[in-house]
Design a protein around this motif. Structure first.
Motif, PDB file in Angstrom:
ATOM      1  N   MET A  46      19.866  -9.332 -78.197  1.00 57.75           N
ATOM      2  CA  MET A  46      18.564  -9.014 -77.627  1.00 57.75           C
ATOM      3  C   MET A  46      18.685  -7.980 -76.505  1.00 57.75           C
ATOM      4  O   MET A  46      17.939  -6.996 -76.460  1.00 57.75           O
ATOM      5  CB  MET A  46      17.896 -10.287 -77.109  1.00 57.75           C
ATOM      6  CG  MET A  46      16.509 -10.078 -76.547  1.00 57.75           C
ATOM      7  SD  MET A  46      15.727 -11.637 -76.057  1.00 57.75           S
ATOM      8  CE  MET A  46      16.757 -12.087 -74.633  1.00 57.75           C
ATOM      9  N   THR A 108       9.566 -22.210 -76.249  1.00 59.38           N
ATOM     10  CA  THR A 108       9.581 -21.892 -77.670  1.00 59.38           C
ATOM     11  C   THR A 108       8.709 -22.885 -78.424  1.00 59.38           C
ATOM     12  O   THR A 108       8.286 -23.900 -77.877  1.00 59.38           O
ATOM     13  CB  THR A 108      11.012 -21.949 -78.248  1.00 59.38           C
ATOM     14  OG1 THR A 108      11.520 -23.274 -78.085  1.00 59.38           O
ATOM     15  CG2 THR A 108      11.935 -20.980 -77.547  1.00 59.38           C
ATOM     16  N   GLN A 240      13.419  -9.756 -73.527  1.00 59.21           N
ATOM     17  CA  GLN A 240      12.605 -10.711 -74.270  1.00 59.21           C
ATOM     18  C   GLN A 240      11.238 -10.101 -74.603  1.00 59.21           C
ATOM     19  O   GLN A 240      10.717 -10.289 -75.714  1.00 59.21           O
ATOM     20  CB  GLN A 240      12.436 -11.985 -73.451  1.00 59.21           C
ATOM     21  CG  GLN A 240      12.020 -13.198 -74.258  1.00 59.21           C
ATOM     22  CD  GLN A 240      12.226 -14.475 -73.487  1.00 59.21           C
ATOM     23  OE1 GLN A 240      11.619 -14.674 -72.430  1.00 59.21           O
ATOM     24  NE2 GLN A 240      13.082 -15.350 -73.984  1.00 59.21           N
ATOM     25  N   ALA A 243      11.800  -7.738 -77.477  1.00 52.72           N
ATOM     26  CA  ALA A 243      12.019  -8.441 -78.740  1.00 52.72           C
ATOM     27  C   ALA A 243      10.707  -8.935 -79.341  1.00 52.72           C
ATOM     28  O   ALA A 243      10.516  -8.895 -80.562  1.00 52.72           O
ATOM     29  CB  ALA A 243      12.977  -9.612 -78.525  1.00 52.72           C
ATOM     30  N   GLY A 247      10.078  -6.914 -83.533  1.00 50.74           N
ATOM     31  CA  GLY A 247      10.734  -7.949 -84.319  1.00 50.74           C
ATOM     32  C   GLY A 247      11.709  -7.413 -85.354  1.00 50.74           C
ATOM     33  O   GLY A 247      12.797  -7.978 -85.533  1.00 50.74           O
ATOM     34  N   TYR A 250      14.849  -6.010 -83.629  1.00 48.56           N
ATOM     35  CA  TYR A 250      15.596  -7.119 -83.031  1.00 48.56           C
ATOM     36  C   TYR A 250      16.354  -7.894 -84.095  1.00 48.56           C
ATOM     37  O   TYR A 250      17.541  -8.206 -83.933  1.00 48.56           O
ATOM     38  CB  TYR A 250      14.620  -8.021 -82.284  1.00 48.56           C
ATOM     39  CG  TYR A 250      15.246  -9.254 -81.665  1.00 48.56           C
ATOM     40  CD1 TYR A 250      16.478  -9.202 -81.014  1.00 48.56           C
ATOM     41  CD2 TYR A 250      14.587 -10.482 -81.710  1.00 48.56           C
ATOM     42  CE1 TYR A 250      17.038 -10.332 -80.434  1.00 48.56           C
ATOM     43  CE2 TYR A 250      15.143 -11.616 -81.132  1.00 48.56           C
ATOM     44  CZ  TYR A 250      16.361 -11.538 -80.506  1.00 48.56           C
ATOM     45  OH  TYR A 250      16.913 -12.662 -79.941  1.00 48.56           O
ATOM     46  N   ALA A 251      15.701  -8.190 -85.208  1.00 51.52           N
ATOM     47  CA  ALA A 251      16.360  -8.932 -86.285  1.00 51.52           C
ATOM     48  C   ALA A 251      17.540  -8.138 -86.854  1.00 51.52           C
ATOM     49  O   ALA A 251      18.591  -8.697 -87.162  1.00 51.52           O
ATOM     50  CB  ALA A 251      15.357  -9.255 -87.385  1.00 51.52           C
ATOM     51  N   GLN A 254      20.407  -8.326 -84.362  1.00 52.98           N
ATOM     52  CA  GLN A 254      21.013  -9.658 -84.422  1.00 52.98           C
ATOM     53  C   GLN A 254      21.880  -9.813 -85.665  1.00 52.98           C
ATOM     54  O   GLN A 254      22.960 -10.398 -85.618  1.00 52.98           O
ATOM     55  CB  GLN A 254      19.923 -10.728 -84.431  1.00 52.98           C
ATOM     56  CG  GLN A 254      19.344 -11.074 -83.087  1.00 52.98           C
ATOM     57  CD  GLN A 254      18.409 -12.259 -83.192  1.00 52.98           C
ATOM     58  OE1 GLN A 254      17.510 -12.274 -84.034  1.00 52.98           O
ATOM     59  NE2 GLN A 254      18.602 -13.250 -82.364  1.00 52.98           N
ATOM     60  N   LYS A 266      14.356 -12.622 -88.659  1.00 51.44           N
ATOM     61  CA  LYS A 266      12.990 -12.168 -88.382  1.00 51.44           C
ATOM     62  C   LYS A 266      12.015 -13.339 -88.457  1.00 51.44           C
ATOM     63  O   LYS A 266      11.150 -13.509 -87.599  1.00 51.44           O
ATOM     64  CB  LYS A 266      12.589 -11.080 -89.367  1.00 51.44           C
ATOM     65  CG  LYS A 266      11.207 -10.502 -89.084  1.00 51.44           C
ATOM     66  CD  LYS A 266      10.856  -9.390 -90.059  1.00 51.44           C
ATOM     67  CE  LYS A 266       9.451  -8.860 -89.788  1.00 51.44           C
ATOM     68  NZ  LYS A 266       9.072  -7.799 -90.748  1.00 51.44           N
ATOM     69  N   HIS A 269      12.396 -15.596 -85.379  1.00 56.85           N
ATOM     70  CA  HIS A 269      11.803 -15.061 -84.162  1.00 56.85           C
ATOM     71  C   HIS A 269      10.283 -15.133 -84.201  1.00 56.85           C
ATOM     72  O   HIS A 269       9.635 -15.442 -83.197  1.00 56.85           O
ATOM     73  CB  HIS A 269      12.267 -13.623 -83.948  1.00 56.85           C
ATOM     74  CG  HIS A 269      12.023 -13.119 -82.558  1.00 56.85           C
ATOM     75  ND1 HIS A 269      12.605 -13.691 -81.446  1.00 56.85           N
ATOM     76  CD2 HIS A 269      11.236 -12.115 -82.090  1.00 56.85           C
ATOM     77  CE1 HIS A 269      12.198 -13.062 -80.361  1.00 56.85           C
ATOM     78  NE2 HIS A 269      11.370 -12.095 -80.729  1.00 56.85           N
ATOM     79  N   ARG A 273       8.952 -17.417 -81.245  1.00 51.95           N
ATOM     80  CA  ARG A 273       8.370 -16.536 -80.232  1.00 51.95           C
ATOM     81  C   ARG A 273       8.703 -17.008 -78.814  1.00 51.95           C
ATOM     82  O   ARG A 273       7.810 -17.390 -78.036  1.00 51.95           O
ATOM     83  CB  ARG A 273       6.853 -16.398 -80.417  1.00 51.95           C
ATOM     84  CG  ARG A 273       6.465 -15.727 -81.726  1.00 51.95           C
ATOM     85  CD  ARG A 273       5.014 -15.332 -81.761  1.00 51.95           C
ATOM     86  NE  ARG A 273       4.675 -14.309 -80.775  1.00 51.95           N
ATOM     87  CZ  ARG A 273       4.944 -13.001 -80.903  1.00 51.95           C
ATOM     88  NH1 ARG A 273       5.586 -12.557 -81.980  1.00 51.95           N
ATOM     89  NH2 ARG A 273       4.588 -12.152 -79.973  1.00 51.95           N
TER      90      ARG A 273
END
Length: 318
Positions: A46, A108, A240, A243, A247, A250-251, A254, A266, A269, A273
């Motif tokens: 991230m 989360t 954060q 991210a 998405g 970020y995926a 990762q 994906k 996430h 969220r």
């Protein structure tokens, strides 16, 4: 005394005077090293993906762990300064006397942890777990979910068999039918549901889990590296936010770092969220719920006031 000897002495005295007059040279102060524990490279992905690690005024060292329990063992031993953890593992460590405190909180979706069974299993809800073998990681949020779910269903802990395994071993036991159920979190949860024909028996979103996670620091690091910790937390907040808005990127980042499938990352996430929240009375009350549930079930032997395990000076949410 000869004239040559006098001249030599004068030159020596002049040289000594210059040395005495010269400014004293001091070694540059040692650069602070911040040692950060990560879970399967998720946090590092991230921050690197968001590009927030440029111009660090300290040296950042990463240490990777398969779950929160071994990360917290390292944190408790002061082998790392800071690390990510769920609320239940943090409570377990504090109950064991660890000198660590939460310095940042994240919210989360509580349904991101679940007790799962194979698709053809007769298990349908928490009440059906009586007499079954359940794989959990000791001290994890998965462990807490089992305790909370059984308590809600009126089942005593000694009416099930808990098989304590780290996630990789829990996956093997689940896939081979060595256990009847597995209490696990993302991304393992999504992988099991989308690729291994697993089904949810119950999940944290059923009022069982507050859905809180933390960055926790060792007391010594808080005392000696406060500026570095505060800077890292600000950068984590920016990452954060990035991210949540990026998405796909970020995926992909990762996936490159962890080797996990892009689509699973994906989806994970989008479902969870995670977002930073202030360490306030709601957060402290959620952690107290964890402590009280563990105590009522006999998992920890003493009642714990969780308030001292938080340090609000770092609670930065932009």
């Amino acid at each position: 005394m000869s004239e040559n000897v006098q001249r030599s002495r004068l030159r020596l005295l002049a040289g000594a005077g210059l040395l005495l007059a010269a400014p004293q040279l001091h070694a540059a102060p040692a650069r602070t090293v911040l040692r950060v524990g990560d879970g399967r490279g998720m946090m590092r992905a991230m921050l690197e993906g968001a590009g927030v690690l440029d111009g660090l005024p300290y040296t950042l060292e990463w240490a990777d762990f398969p779950a929160a329990a071994p990360l917290l063992e390292a944190l408790s031993a002061n082998s790392i300064d800071l690390g990510g953890t769920g609320d239940a593992p943090l409570l377990f460590a504090v109950a064991a006397g660890a000198r660590i405190r939460a310095v940042r909180a994240t919210q989360t979706d509580p349904s991101s942890i679940a007790i799962i069974a194979r698709g053809d299993s007769p298990l349908t809800d928490a009440a059906s777990l009586r007499g079954k073998r359940i794989a959990v990681t000791r001290g994890s949020i998965g462990h807490y979910l089992v305790v909370a779910a059984l308590r809600h269903a009126g089942i005593a802990l000694n009416e099930v068999t808990l098989v304590y395994l780290l996630p990789a071993d829990g996956k093997a036991a689940f896939s081979s039918s060595a256990v009847d159920a597995w209490s696990i979190w993302n991304p393992y949860l999504l992988i099991a549901l989308t690729r291994e024909n697993a089904k949810v028996v119950t999940h944290g979103g059923n009022g069982l889990w507050p859905g809180l996670g933390y960055l926790a620091a060792h007391d010594k690091a808080i005392q000696t590296k406060a500026d570095a910790i505060a800077d890292f937390l600000r950068r984590s907040q920016r990452a954060q936010d990035w991210a949540l808005q990026n998405g796909d990127a970020y995926a992909a980042m990762q996936s490159r770092l962890t080797g996990l499938p892009v689509d699973v990352l994906k989806q994970m996430h989008e479902a969870t969220r995670p977002r930073g929240v202030p360490i306030d009375e709601r957060v402290i009350a959620g952690q107290q719920q964890i402590a009280d549930t563990y105590y009522a079930a006999g998992v920890i032997k003493q009642q714990i006031d969780v308030r001292p395990s938080f340090d609000t000076r770092f609670s930065i949410v932009d």
